[in-house]
Motif scaffolding. Sequence first.
Motif, PDB file in Angstrom:
ATOM      1  N   SER A  81      34.884  39.609  25.523  1.00  0.00           N
ATOM      2  CA  SER A  81      33.714  38.743  25.632  1.00  0.00           C
ATOM      3  C   SER A  81      34.087  37.288  25.371  1.00  0.00           C
ATOM      4  O   SER A  81      33.531  36.386  25.999  1.00  0.00           O
ATOM      5  N   ALA A  82      35.039  37.025  24.473  1.00  0.00           N
ATOM      6  CA  ALA A  82      35.493  35.650  24.237  1.00  0.00           C
ATOM      7  C   ALA A  82      36.165  35.092  25.485  1.00  0.00           C
ATOM      8  O   ALA A  82      35.964  33.927  25.848  1.00  0.00           O
ATOM      9  N   HIS A  83      36.953  35.928  26.166  1.00  0.00           N
ATOM     10  CA  HIS A  83      37.607  35.496  27.395  1.00  0.00           C
ATOM     11  C   HIS A  83      36.578  35.184  28.482  1.00  0.00           C
ATOM     12  O   HIS A  83      36.698  34.193  29.203  1.00  0.00           O
ATOM     13  N   VAL A  84      35.560  36.010  28.605  1.00  0.00           N
ATOM     14  CA  VAL A  84      34.513  35.788  29.607  1.00  0.00           C
ATOM     15  C   VAL A  84      33.761  34.500  29.306  1.00  0.00           C
ATOM     16  O   VAL A  84      33.502  33.688  30.204  1.00  0.00           O
ATOM     17  N   ARG A  85      33.396  34.273  28.030  1.00  0.00           N
ATOM     18  CA  ARG A  85      32.701  33.038  27.657  1.00  0.00           C
ATOM     19  C   ARG A  85      33.560  31.817  27.959  1.00  0.00           C
ATOM     20  O   ARG A  85      33.074  30.802  28.448  1.00  0.00           O
ATOM     21  N   ARG A  86      34.865  31.907  27.671  1.00  0.00           N
ATOM     22  CA  ARG A  86      35.772  30.786  27.927  1.00  0.00           C
ATOM     23  C   ARG A  86      35.869  30.518  29.424  1.00  0.00           C
ATOM     24  O   ARG A  86      35.859  29.364  29.855  1.00  0.00           O
TER      25      ARG A  86
END
Length: 93
Positions: free
Chosen positions: A53-58
């Motif tokens: 999810s952090a990768h998607v937000r980034r």
Amino acid sequence: MATYGYNCPHCREVEVTFPIGTAPAEASCPGCGAASARAFSAPTLVRTRAAVSAHVRRAERSASEPEVVTSLPGRRPSGAVALHPATGRLPRP
């Protein structure tokens, strides 16, 4: 677009896509054209790992605000060798 389930009397269960909130109570079956009643089911919910999810937000954030790189990423020193057994037989420079 959301996918809604309908029960066709001939084709059993069919899925039809409509914009969210605009699905009618009856829709024509895409296979045979018969009137199909809407079937209600539980929504599909999925939990993702924190790293994903952090990768998607980034990635979403970088679409409108790209990150600026000021230097090259760090490189491994030339004498460093990966500690993996499969690379032990490879020729060294």
